[in-house]
Design an enzyme around this catalytic site. Structure first.
Site, PDB file in Angstrom:
ATOM      1  N   GLU A  69      -5.256   7.991   8.017  1.00 46.36           N
ATOM      2  CA  GLU A  69      -4.928   8.939   6.945  1.00 46.36           C
ATOM      3  C   GLU A  69      -3.411   9.185   6.949  1.00 46.36           C
ATOM      4  OE1 GLU A  69      -6.503  10.390   4.301  1.00 46.36           O
ATOM      5  OE2 GLU A  69      -8.026   8.927   4.826  1.00 46.36           O
ATOM      6  N   SER A  70      -2.789   8.733   5.883  1.00 47.57           N
ATOM      7  CA  SER A  70      -1.323   8.705   5.850  1.00 47.57           C
ATOM      8  C   SER A  70      -0.670  10.055   6.168  1.00 47.57           C
ATOM      9  CB  SER A  70      -0.841   8.185   4.494  1.00 47.57           C
ATOM     10  OG  SER A  70      -1.402   8.946   3.449  1.00 47.57           O
ATOM     11  N   CYS A  74       0.849  -1.199   0.000  1.00 45.68           N
ATOM     12  CA  CYS A  74       0.000   0.000   0.000  1.00 45.68           C
ATOM     13  C   CYS A  74       0.882   1.246   0.000  1.00 45.68           C
ATOM     14  CB  CYS A  74      -0.905  -0.014   1.233  1.00 45.68           C
ATOM     15  SG  CYS A  74      -1.740   1.569   1.474  1.00 45.68           S
TER      16      CYS A  74
HETATM   17  N1  GSH Z   1      -6.477   8.606   2.108  1.00 46.73           N
HETATM   18  C1  GSH Z   1      -5.988   7.390   2.702  1.00 46.73           C
HETATM   19  C2  GSH Z   1      -6.011   6.296   1.652  1.00 46.73           C
HETATM   20  C3  GSH Z   1      -5.657   4.930   2.220  1.00 46.73           C
HETATM   21  C4  GSH Z   1      -6.067   3.767   1.311  1.00 46.73           C
HETATM   22  O1  GSH Z   1      -6.739   3.951   0.283  1.00 46.73           O
HETATM   23  N2  GSH Z   1      -5.659   2.559   1.702  1.00 46.73           N
HETATM   24  C5  GSH Z   1      -6.062   1.369   0.990  1.00 46.73           C
HETATM   25  C6  GSH Z   1      -4.921   0.373   0.872  1.00 46.73           C
HETATM   26  S1  GSH Z   1      -3.664   0.950  -0.212  1.00 46.73           S
HETATM   27  C7  GSH Z   1      -7.126   0.632   1.787  1.00 46.73           C
HETATM   28  O2  GSH Z   1      -7.053   0.525   2.983  1.00 46.73           O
HETATM   29  N3  GSH Z   1      -8.135   0.106   1.089  1.00 46.73           N
HETATM   30  C8  GSH Z   1      -9.174  -0.671   1.702  1.00 46.73           C
HETATM   31  C9  GSH Z   1     -10.480   0.062   1.685  1.00 46.73           C
HETATM   32  O3  GSH Z   1     -10.539   1.204   1.214  1.00 46.73           O
HETATM   33  O4  GSH Z   1     -11.443  -0.539   2.175  1.00 46.73           O
HETATM   34  C10 GSH Z   1      -4.583   7.634   3.271  1.00 46.73           C
HETATM   35  O5  GSH Z   1      -3.916   8.597   2.843  1.00 46.73           O
HETATM   36  O6  GSH Z   1      -4.168   6.918   4.192  1.00 46.73           O
END
Ligand code: GSH
Length: 368
Positions: free
Chosen positions: A160-161, A107
């Site tokens: 949130e990263s 990820c």
């Molecule tokens: N805006 C979030 C995006 C995080 C994200 O999209 N993570 C993905 C994995 S790469 C996830 O957890 N996907 C599972 C889902 O959305 O249910 C960040 O910056 O942390």
């Protein structure tokens, strides 16, 4: 750096005896234990008994393969690509007081967190979560059920990263990552936002390749062009100066992943004369120790993404960790086991991990 679920043992022997495969076959059936004592020679004296035990220990030691030096070296550096992923039904590992990252190895958002932690040389543990089959308790850890999330104290989690990285940068003052100059920081944030089309491309490549059209590709190159212009304008090796900083680490996961994808999809190729400066920058980033210690080969990354497309990546990850030990690539060869806060090791989640998680209540002031 500590990993909750990803400790390697140099042998793969009795991991088979305690773990059940997901297909229901007890794994111990694959390697029967020597239980039939009647078939052993009878031992009549203490001295002879000791001699026999010594002989057996020597024999078992000589049967053990010598640990691979490269693996031993890489162990301290890499989070293993095939570490165990917790999924629905798996218990919540008890919080041991160490900053915990709920992670997924490929990820890009989670990678931001790991890069920030590694850049600051912090100790933390990793709990990998299968994002498509999350344990129920994961919603108590991550507001949107997404990775990454970090647990900074019992029940206090952030998600949130960028929020996470800002928090890390504020709380751990060593090697400040964000630019001190507010204007520079604002420009850095603009650049991070400008790379959003790369998120789109990566997402589409993995989840919806058929929806990639000319607009998507144009937006991708526009983002790369802007990044290169910024490099030129700033005139430093890295966007943050002479060493990578916030903006470099926050955009790197997408550049790294597109470096892999451009090898198999010519539409996204950017190691071309038009992007010479950007390509040189990417090379410098690869050489950076923070980036390097969390690197995974293009080959493995693409293989994992292929698996992801067909919904198999996490199956592959888990099976390769526990039952398919010899069929995966050399540096996938690890045995994993759980390590409790006290240092005890378990081949499967220890019973005390079955502690029910705190029910999630929204809204919370102390975290998601
Ligand atoms: N805006 C979030 C995006 C995080 C994200 O999209 N993570 C993905 C994995 S790469 C996830 O957890 N996907 C599972 C889902 O959305 O249910 C960040 O910056 O942390």
């Amino acid at each position: 750096m500590k990993h909750y679920v990803a400790r390697r043992s140099s042998t793969c022997t009795d991991k088979y005896t305690l773990k059940k495969s997901r297909h229901g076959t007890p794994l111990h059936t694959q390697r029967p234990l020597e239980r039939d004592r009647s078939k052993r020679e009878p031992i009549h004296s203490i001295t002879k008994a000791i001699a026999v035990v010594v002989q057996r220990i020597k024999a078992s030691a000589s049967n053990q393969k010598a640990p691979d030096q490269n693996l031993m070296q890489s162990e301290s550096k890499l989070i293993r690509p095939n570490a165990l992923y917790l999924r629905k039904g798996d218990p919540l590992p008890p919080f041991n007081g160490k900053l915990r990252v709920y992670n997924m190895r490929y990820c890009p958002f989670a990678q931001r967190t790991i890069l920030a932690l590694n850049a600051k040389g912090l100790d933390y543990e990793v709990v990998n979560i299968d994002p498509v089959d999350q344990p129920d308790w994961f919603m108590t850890k991550s507001l949107f059920g997404q990775l990454p999330a970090v647990e900074v104290a019992v029940g206090v989690t952030l998600c949130e990263s960028l929020v996470i990285v800002n928090y890390i940068d504020d709380v751990y003052p060593q090697r400040p990552l964000r630019a001190r100059d507010p204007l520079r920081h604002a420009h850095d944030q603009m650049l991070i936002e400008a790379l959003t089309p790369m998120h789109t491309v990566l997402f589409k490549l993995v989840h919806a390749p058929a929806t990639i059209d000319e607009n998507v590709i144009n937006a991708y190159f526009k983002a790369l062009t802007y990044t290169q212009e910024q490099l030129k304008k700033r005139g430093t090796t890295f966007l943050s100066g002479n060493e990578p900083g916030y903006v470099d680490y926050m955009i790197w996961p997408w550049i790294e992943k597109m470096l892999a994808f451009q090898k198999v999809d010519a539409r996204f190729k950017f190691d071309t004369p038009s992007y010479e400066l950007l390509t040189k920058y990417a090379q410098k980033m690869i050489e950076d120790s923070t980036v390097n210690q969390y690197a995974v080969s293009d080959e493995i990354y693409l293989e994992a993404m292929d698996g992801y497309k067909s919904g198999k990546v996490f199956e592959y990850e888990r099976e390769s960790s526990f039952s398919n030990y010899f069929t995966v690539k050399a540096y996938h060869r690890h045995t994993f086991f759980f390590v409790s806060a006290e240092g005890s090791r378990f081949r499967s989640p220890p019973p005390q991990m079955n502690t029910p998680s705190t029910p999630f209540q929204y809204p919370r002031i102390d975290g998601c």
